[in-house]
Design a protein around this motif. Structure first.
Motif, short mmCIF file in Angstrom:
data_model
loop_
_atom_site.label_atom_id
_atom_site.label_comp_id
_atom_site.label_asym_id
_atom_site.label_seq_id
_atom_site.Cartn_x
_atom_site.Cartn_y
_atom_site.Cartn_z
N LEU A 205 -49.52 -61.35 -19.06
CA LEU A 205 -50.55 -61.85 -19.96
C LEU A 205 -51.95 -61.45 -19.46
O LEU A 205 -52.83 -61.08 -20.25
CB LEU A 205 -50.44 -63.37 -20.08
CG LEU A 205 -49.20 -63.89 -20.85
CD1 LEU A 205 -49.14 -65.42 -20.78
CD2 LEU A 205 -49.26 -63.42 -22.31
N VAL A 206 -52.13 -61.57 -18.16
CA VAL A 206 -53.45 -61.21 -17.60
C VAL A 206 -53.74 -59.73 -17.85
O VAL A 206 -54.85 -59.34 -18.25
CB VAL A 206 -53.49 -61.53 -16.10
CG1 VAL A 206 -54.74 -60.91 -15.47
CG2 VAL A 206 -53.48 -63.04 -15.89
N VAL A 207 -52.71 -58.90 -17.59
CA VAL A 207 -52.89 -57.47 -17.83
C VAL A 207 -53.19 -57.19 -19.30
O VAL A 207 -54.06 -56.37 -19.67
CB VAL A 207 -51.65 -56.69 -17.36
CG1 VAL A 207 -51.73 -55.22 -17.79
CG2 VAL A 207 -51.49 -56.79 -15.85
N ALA A 208 -52.46 -57.90 -20.19
CA ALA A 208 -52.68 -57.69 -21.63
C ALA A 208 -54.09 -58.11 -22.03
O ALA A 208 -54.77 -57.42 -22.81
CB ALA A 208 -51.64 -58.48 -22.41
N ILE A 209 -54.56 -59.25 -21.50
CA ILE A 209 -55.91 -59.71 -21.82
C ILE A 209 -56.95 -58.72 -21.32
O ILE A 209 -57.94 -58.40 -22.00
CB ILE A 209 -56.14 -61.11 -21.21
CG1 ILE A 209 -55.25 -62.15 -21.93
CG2 ILE A 209 -57.61 -61.51 -21.31
CD1 ILE A 209 -55.23 -63.50 -21.26
N ILE A 210 -56.72 -58.22 -20.13
CA ILE A 210 -57.68 -57.24 -19.57
C ILE A 210 -57.73 -55.99 -20.44
O ILE A 210 -58.81 -55.44 -20.74
CB ILE A 210 -57.28 -56.91 -18.13
CG1 ILE A 210 -57.50 -58.15 -17.22
CG2 ILE A 210 -58.09 -55.73 -17.60
CD1 ILE A 210 -56.98 -57.98 -15.82
N LEU A 211 -56.56 -55.53 -20.87
CA LEU A 211 -56.51 -54.34 -21.71
C LEU A 211 -57.20 -54.58 -23.06
O LEU A 211 -57.94 -53.70 -23.56
CB LEU A 211 -55.06 -53.91 -21.94
CG LEU A 211 -54.34 -53.31 -20.71
CD1 LEU A 211 -52.88 -53.07 -21.02
CD2 LEU A 211 -55.03 -52.03 -20.27
N ILE A 212 -56.95 -55.77 -23.59
CA ILE A 212 -57.60 -56.10 -24.89
C ILE A 212 -59.10 -56.14 -24.73
O ILE A 212 -59.87 -55.56 -25.55
CB ILE A 212 -57.06 -57.43 -25.42
CG1 ILE A 212 -55.58 -57.27 -25.84
CG2 ILE A 212 -57.87 -57.92 -26.59
CD1 ILE A 212 -54.90 -58.58 -26.16
N LEU A 213 -59.58 -56.80 -23.69
CA LEU A 213 -61.05 -56.88 -23.47
C LEU A 213 -61.61 -55.49 -23.22
O LEU A 213 -62.72 -55.15 -23.65
CB LEU A 213 -61.33 -57.80 -22.28
CG LEU A 213 -61.03 -59.28 -22.50
CD1 LEU A 213 -61.22 -60.07 -21.22
CD2 LEU A 213 -61.96 -59.82 -23.58
N TYR A 214 -60.87 -54.67 -22.50
CA TYR A 214 -61.35 -53.34 -22.20
C TYR A 214 -61.55 -52.53 -23.47
O TYR A 214 -62.58 -51.85 -23.67
CB TYR A 214 -60.37 -52.66 -21.25
CG TYR A 214 -60.66 -51.20 -20.99
CD1 TYR A 214 -61.73 -50.85 -20.13
CD2 TYR A 214 -59.92 -50.21 -21.64
CE1 TYR A 214 -62.00 -49.49 -19.93
CE2 TYR A 214 -60.20 -48.87 -21.41
CZ TYR A 214 -61.25 -48.52 -20.56
OH TYR A 214 -61.50 -47.20 -20.35
N PHE A 215 -60.56 -52.54 -24.35
CA PHE A 215 -60.68 -51.78 -25.59
C PHE A 215 -61.74 -52.34 -26.52
O PHE A 215 -62.44 -51.55 -27.20
CB PHE A 215 -59.33 -51.72 -26.32
CG PHE A 215 -58.31 -50.82 -25.65
CD1 PHE A 215 -58.54 -49.42 -25.63
CD2 PHE A 215 -57.18 -51.29 -25.03
CE1 PHE A 215 -57.62 -48.60 -25.01
CE2 PHE A 215 -56.29 -50.46 -24.41
CZ PHE A 215 -56.50 -49.12 -24.40
N LYS A 216 -61.93 -53.66 -26.52
CA LYS A 216 -62.97 -54.24 -27.38
C LYS A 216 -64.33 -53.87 -26.88
O LYS A 216 -65.24 -53.53 -27.65
CB LYS A 216 -62.81 -55.77 -27.42
CG LYS A 216 -61.70 -56.22 -28.35
CD LYS A 216 -61.72 -57.74 -28.46
CE LYS A 216 -60.67 -58.18 -29.44
NZ LYS A 216 -60.70 -59.66 -29.59
N LEU A 217 -64.55 -53.96 -25.62
CA LEU A 217 -65.85 -53.64 -25.06
C LEU A 217 -66.14 -52.16 -25.21
O LEU A 217 -67.31 -51.74 -25.34
CB LEU A 217 -65.89 -54.05 -23.57
CG LEU A 217 -65.86 -55.60 -23.29
CD1 LEU A 217 -65.74 -55.82 -21.79
CD2 LEU A 217 -67.09 -56.22 -23.86
N ARG A 218 -65.21 -51.35 -25.19
CA ARG A 218 -65.40 -49.94 -25.32
C ARG A 218 -65.84 -49.54 -26.72
O ARG A 218 -66.63 -48.60 -26.90
CB ARG A 218 -64.11 -49.21 -24.93
CG ARG A 218 -64.30 -47.75 -24.70
CD ARG A 218 -63.03 -47.17 -24.18
NE ARG A 218 -63.20 -45.75 -24.11
CZ ARG A 218 -62.28 -44.84 -23.86
NH1 ARG A 218 -61.02 -45.31 -23.63
NH2 ARG A 218 -62.52 -43.55 -23.82
N HIS A 219 -65.39 -50.22 -27.72
CA HIS A 219 -65.81 -49.95 -29.09
C HIS A 219 -67.02 -50.74 -29.41
O HIS A 219 -67.63 -50.52 -30.45
CB HIS A 219 -64.65 -50.30 -30.07
CG HIS A 219 -63.46 -49.40 -29.92
ND1 HIS A 219 -63.45 -48.05 -30.29
CD2 HIS A 219 -62.21 -49.63 -29.40
CE1 HIS A 219 -62.28 -47.53 -30.04
NE2 HIS A 219 -61.48 -48.47 -29.49
#
Length: 219
Positions: A205-219
């Motif tokens: 879950l932590v990895v998934a949250i990090i990935l989600i935040l990463y992609f959101k911040l990138r766009h």
């Protein structure tokens, strides 16, 4: 000693003493009085013989250790009875000289011998009675010891049963403890496995949250 034998023995001793007195008095009589006295003595002798036969039968029915002593006494009683019979035979003799001689010397000697024999018989009876009492006392002591031994064995048997029961209970407790230990071990393993699973899920879950935040911040 047999109580039945003792009863016959007392009767015989009393009867023998009575017959001796009658023999003594008969020697001093004449005519019909003497015949009557001799007739009484003969009846007494028959009673004495019957008592000796009863004592003999009773003695032979007892244990060998007791029978031997009683038969020895019985032989002395038979000898005493034979002396009385001999006195009666001498009294019935028609020989006046023989009767006078008996009155002067023979009777006194015979009575002394008879009295001495009865004295020895009574002493032997007393010794046998004492031995019988000692045997009875030893038998009572043996029975008391045997009863005490049985009581001790019963107590030991009860204690053994209690120890076996306690041992069985402890064995049961050990079995229950072993089962409980196995259950606790299994539960501990499950808890460890569940911890690893929960940790893995959290990590995912932590990895998934990090990935989600990463992609959101990138766009």
């Amino acid at each position: 000693m047999s109580e039945v034998f003792e009863g016959y023995e007392r009767q015989y001793c009393e009867l023998s003493s009575n017959l001796s007195r009658k023999c003594t008095s008969a020697t001093l009589l004449d005519g019909e009085q003497k015949k009557q006295k001799i007739s009484e003595i003969k009846i007494g002798l028959e009673e004495a013989e019957a008592l000796i036969r009863k004592m003999d039968l009773e003695a032979r029915s007892l244990q060998p250790s007791i029978k031997a002593g009683l038969l020895a006494k019985l032989r002395e009683y038979k000898s005493d009875l034979n002396n009385l019979k001999s006195e009666v035979k001498r009294m019935t003799s028609n020989n006046q000289a023989a009767r006078d001689e008996l009155l002067e010397s023979g009777m006194a000697d015979t009575m002394m011998v008879s009295a001495d024999q009865r004295g020895r018989l009574m002493m032997s009876t007393e010794r046998l009675n004492q031995s019988s009492e000692k045997i009875k006392e030893s038998r009572r002591t043996m029975l008391e010891t045997e009863e005490l031994g049985v009581s001790i064995l019963q107590d030991l048997h009860g204690q053994r049963q209690s120890l076996l029961h306690a041992h069985n209970n402890l064995h049961g407790v050990d079995d229950n403890i072993g089962k409980s230990r196995k259950i606790l071990t299994a539960m501990s393993r499950r808890m460890d496995r569940n911890k690893w699973i929960v940790g893995f899920v959290i990590a995912v879950l932590v990895v998934a949250i990090i990935l989600i935040l990463y992609f959101k911040l990138r766009h």
